[in-house]
Motif scaffolding. Sequence first.
Motif, short mmCIF file in Angstrom:
data_model
loop_
_atom_site.label_atom_id
_atom_site.label_comp_id
_atom_site.label_asym_id
_atom_site.label_seq_id
_atom_site.Cartn_x
_atom_site.Cartn_y
_atom_site.Cartn_z
N SER A 70 -25.44 -34.72 -38.51
CA SER A 70 -25.17 -34.24 -39.85
C SER A 70 -23.81 -34.74 -40.31
O SER A 70 -23.02 -35.25 -39.52
CB SER A 70 -25.21 -32.71 -39.89
N ALA A 71 -23.54 -34.57 -41.59
CA ALA A 71 -22.24 -34.96 -42.12
C ALA A 71 -21.16 -34.06 -41.56
O ALA A 71 -21.38 -32.87 -41.33
CB ALA A 71 -22.26 -34.88 -43.65
N GLY A 72 -20.01 -34.62 -41.33
CA GLY A 72 -18.92 -33.88 -40.75
C GLY A 72 -19.04 -33.83 -39.25
O GLY A 72 -19.61 -32.88 -38.70
N LEU A 73 -18.54 -34.84 -38.55
CA LEU A 73 -18.64 -34.85 -37.08
C LEU A 73 -17.54 -35.72 -36.50
O LEU A 73 -16.95 -36.57 -37.18
CB LEU A 73 -20.01 -35.31 -36.61
N THR A 74 -17.29 -35.51 -35.22
CA THR A 74 -16.35 -36.33 -34.46
C THR A 74 -16.94 -36.59 -33.08
O THR A 74 -17.52 -35.69 -32.47
CB THR A 74 -14.99 -35.64 -34.29
N ILE A 75 -16.81 -37.81 -32.61
CA ILE A 75 -17.14 -38.18 -31.24
C ILE A 75 -15.85 -38.64 -30.58
O ILE A 75 -15.13 -39.48 -31.13
CB ILE A 75 -18.20 -39.29 -31.18
N SER A 76 -15.57 -38.08 -29.43
CA SER A 76 -14.33 -38.37 -28.72
C SER A 76 -14.66 -38.76 -27.30
O SER A 76 -15.50 -38.13 -26.66
CB SER A 76 -13.42 -37.13 -28.74
N ALA A 77 -14.01 -39.80 -26.76
CA ALA A 77 -14.29 -40.23 -25.39
C ALA A 77 -13.13 -41.04 -24.84
O ALA A 77 -12.43 -41.75 -25.57
CB ALA A 77 -15.56 -41.07 -25.35
N TRP A 78 -12.97 -40.95 -23.52
CA TRP A 78 -12.05 -41.81 -22.79
C TRP A 78 -12.87 -42.90 -22.09
O TRP A 78 -13.91 -42.61 -21.48
CB TRP A 78 -11.27 -41.01 -21.76
N PHE A 79 -12.39 -44.14 -22.16
CA PHE A 79 -13.13 -45.26 -21.59
C PHE A 79 -12.16 -46.29 -21.04
O PHE A 79 -11.16 -46.64 -21.68
CB PHE A 79 -14.01 -45.91 -22.67
N ALA A 80 -12.45 -46.77 -19.82
CA ALA A 80 -11.71 -47.88 -19.21
C ALA A 80 -12.71 -49.00 -18.97
O ALA A 80 -13.62 -48.87 -18.14
CB ALA A 80 -11.06 -47.44 -17.90
N ALA A 138 -16.89 -34.65 -44.06
CA ALA A 138 -17.85 -33.60 -44.42
C ALA A 138 -18.75 -34.01 -45.58
O ALA A 138 -19.88 -33.53 -45.69
CB ALA A 138 -17.10 -32.32 -44.76
N ASP A 139 -18.28 -34.91 -46.45
CA ASP A 139 -19.12 -35.39 -47.55
C ASP A 139 -19.88 -36.66 -47.18
O ASP A 139 -20.57 -37.25 -48.02
CB ASP A 139 -18.29 -35.62 -48.81
N ARG A 160 -17.42 -31.18 -36.88
CA ARG A 160 -16.48 -31.32 -37.99
C ARG A 160 -15.66 -32.58 -37.78
O ARG A 160 -15.60 -33.14 -36.67
CB ARG A 160 -15.55 -30.11 -38.07
N GLU A 161 -15.02 -33.03 -38.84
CA GLU A 161 -14.11 -34.16 -38.73
C GLU A 161 -12.75 -33.64 -38.27
O GLU A 161 -12.10 -32.86 -38.97
CB GLU A 161 -13.95 -34.87 -40.07
N LEU A 162 -12.33 -34.04 -37.10
CA LEU A 162 -11.02 -33.64 -36.61
C LEU A 162 -9.93 -34.31 -37.43
O LEU A 162 -10.11 -35.41 -37.96
CB LEU A 162 -10.85 -34.00 -35.14
N THR A 163 -8.80 -33.66 -37.51
CA THR A 163 -7.66 -34.24 -38.21
C THR A 163 -7.04 -35.33 -37.35
O THR A 163 -7.26 -35.40 -36.13
CB THR A 163 -6.60 -33.19 -38.52
N ALA A 164 -6.23 -36.16 -37.98
CA ALA A 164 -5.53 -37.21 -37.24
C ALA A 164 -4.62 -36.61 -36.17
O ALA A 164 -4.50 -37.14 -35.06
CB ALA A 164 -4.72 -38.08 -38.19
N GLY A 165 -4.00 -35.47 -36.49
CA GLY A 165 -3.14 -34.80 -35.51
C GLY A 165 -3.91 -34.30 -34.31
O GLY A 165 -3.43 -34.38 -33.17
N GLU A 166 -5.10 -33.75 -34.54
CA GLU A 166 -5.92 -33.26 -33.43
C GLU A 166 -6.38 -34.42 -32.55
O GLU A 166 -6.43 -34.29 -31.32
CB GLU A 166 -7.12 -32.50 -33.98
N ILE A 167 -6.67 -35.55 -33.15
CA ILE A 167 -7.09 -36.71 -32.37
C ILE A 167 -5.92 -37.27 -31.56
O ILE A 167 -6.09 -37.67 -30.41
CB ILE A 167 -7.71 -37.77 -33.29
N ARG A 168 -4.73 -37.26 -32.14
CA ARG A 168 -3.55 -37.67 -31.37
C ARG A 168 -3.35 -36.75 -30.16
O ARG A 168 -2.97 -37.20 -29.08
CB ARG A 168 -2.31 -37.65 -32.26
N LEU A 169 -3.63 -35.47 -30.34
CA LEU A 169 -3.51 -34.52 -29.24
C LEU A 169 -4.53 -34.82 -28.15
O LEU A 169 -4.20 -34.84 -26.96
CB LEU A 169 -3.68 -33.10 -29.78
#
Length: 266
Positions: free
Chosen positions: A86-96, A163-164, A220-229
């Motif tokens: 759905s609209a409004g999402l984030t995928i986060s991963a660590w990869f080497a 989200a849009d 949800r779309e994480l903020t840039a600050g949350e992604i930096r964290l």
Amino acid sequence: MLWGRYASNASEARYPQLWRGRVFGVCPSVQGPTGLNLYDTTGRGRHGTLTNMDAPTDWVLSQGLYSLDFDGTNDYVGGFRNIQVSAGLTISAWFAAGSTSKVRHSIYFGSNADQSPDIYAHIEQVSGTTYAPNLYLSNGYVGVGTSFTLDSVWHHYAWTLSADAATVRYYQDGKSLGTVANSRTILQDNDSGSIGGSFALISLGFTALGKIDDVARYSRELTAGEIRLLARRRGIAYEARRDVFGWASFSAYWARRQNQIIGGGV
């Protein structure tokens, strides 16, 4: 507490904002080796199974932490269920990366059980060791972000959809890799997911060659600050508040002490 000393929800977490909207998470470095099982750390039961993989050799230590090693041929972890696209999402991963010349490293997929993916996130070769992030949504690619030089060390990647549904943003190590306008239709499907490869597209090379850890999906779309964290270190979302961890440690100690006092052993 998760596995004895890690946060299992926002109230226990040192950084509770990293649990808001988290609908799926797997973290080999927190879980540690458990054979062919990879457990959803959100408590929603979206567990996965190592497929075409050998547990003794594919659970590997890297920088003192466990991760899963994918061969880029047919390895994947599948079976994650019921995550809506759905609209409004984030995928986060660590990869080497295990190769800096593979055409694409496909890290996360979401698909119907018997169809090609409705969503997948990967980094793809531009030329040589130059790569760029891309996201596929329902009926086509959104478009690549800013290119970078791929190496074999650990990096954090994030893909977000607003989200849009109008904007996709890409990140590496908490830094922006570009913003792309999205014109793709978002299908409201309850999908199954996989990491490191797609069972439907393995023959076409939609796999990852390298090590993967700490994968999460947000509604949800994480903020840039949350992604930096998130990009500070692997498993950061599972770090417990000092007071929670301290109480857990004290409780374990007191239980052992009680056993000693009443003669229950060490």
